[in-house]
Design an enzyme around this catalytic site. Structure first.
Site, PDB file in Angstrom:
ATOM      1  N   GLU A  98       0.863  -1.170   0.000  1.00  0.00           N
ATOM      2  CA  GLU A  98       0.000   0.000   0.000  1.00  0.00           C
ATOM      3  C   GLU A  98       0.902   1.223   0.000  1.00  0.00           C
ATOM      4  O   GLU A  98       1.957   1.222   0.630  1.00  0.00           O
ATOM      5  CB  GLU A  98      -0.901   0.058   1.250  1.00  0.00           C
ATOM      6  CG  GLU A  98      -2.017  -0.955   1.262  1.00  0.00           C
ATOM      7  CD  GLU A  98      -1.677  -2.181   2.095  1.00  0.00           C
ATOM      8  OE1 GLU A  98      -0.595  -2.219   2.706  1.00  0.00           O
ATOM      9  OE2 GLU A  98      -2.489  -3.117   2.116  1.00  0.00           O
ATOM     10  N   TYR A 110       7.082   2.442  -8.188  1.00  0.00           N
ATOM     11  CA  TYR A 110       6.499   1.106  -8.169  1.00  0.00           C
ATOM     12  C   TYR A 110       5.995   0.709  -9.553  1.00  0.00           C
ATOM     13  O   TYR A 110       6.210  -0.415 -10.004  1.00  0.00           O
ATOM     14  CB  TYR A 110       5.382   1.013  -7.133  1.00  0.00           C
ATOM     15  CG  TYR A 110       5.853   1.201  -5.717  1.00  0.00           C
ATOM     16  CD1 TYR A 110       6.962   0.521  -5.228  1.00  0.00           C
ATOM     17  CD2 TYR A 110       5.192   2.059  -4.849  1.00  0.00           C
ATOM     18  CE1 TYR A 110       7.396   0.688  -3.919  1.00  0.00           C
ATOM     19  CE2 TYR A 110       5.618   2.235  -3.544  1.00  0.00           C
ATOM     20  CZ  TYR A 110       6.718   1.553  -3.086  1.00  0.00           C
ATOM     21  OH  TYR A 110       7.151   1.722  -1.796  1.00  0.00           O
TER      22      TYR A 110
END
Length: 141
Positions: A98, A110
């Site tokens: 998260e 990411y």
């Protein structure tokens, strides 16, 4: 990470996060058999870390940080890739994390390393900010 690294990691955590983890939380992670904390060191000091869990065939990235003075040099990406490679060697097939919805730099990092958005957790953080849930399939990594 070892207990001797705790003070330096907690200090780094305070410089990196709005709601930093306490020393006790790091101590608890050191005691979990499925948890590991990889450190990134430069010139003899800790400048980053990744705290993760290996659960069955999954990698759960709980916390990753790079000293603000050392950012924008690719260090976070190197730490992430090291962590993913290590998890693959241990049989992990997917990774989850998260990230704060407003942390555009981390989200970009990411995404460029194979993570895809798979959901959103409303009001996930203590200050009410949403979290973006991301996954990377790791077969063949």
């Amino acid at each position: 990470m070892a207990v001797d690294d705790l003070a330096a990691v907690v200090e780094l955590e305070r410089r990196c996060h709005v709601n930093p983890w306490s020393a006790r939380l790091f101590e608890e992670e050191l005691c979990r058999p499925h948890a590991f904390i990889d450190l990134l060191c430069m010139a003899g000091r800790i400048v980053g870390y990744a705290c993760c869990w290996h659960v069955c065939d999954e990698l759960h990235i709980l916390n990753i940080a790079v000293d603000p003075a050392c950012r924008r040099r690719g260090l976070g990406g190197m730490l992430l890739e090291y962590t993913v490679r290590r998890a693959c060697q241990k049989g992990c097939e997917r990774a989850f994390l998260e990230v704060r919805a407003g942390n555009h730099g981390a989200i970009h990092m990411y995404r460029t390393r194979g993570f895809e958005t798979i959901g959103r957790r409303a009001n996930y953080y203590a200050d009410g900010e949403d979290a973006i849930l991301m996954e990377r399939k790791m077969r063949g990594d």
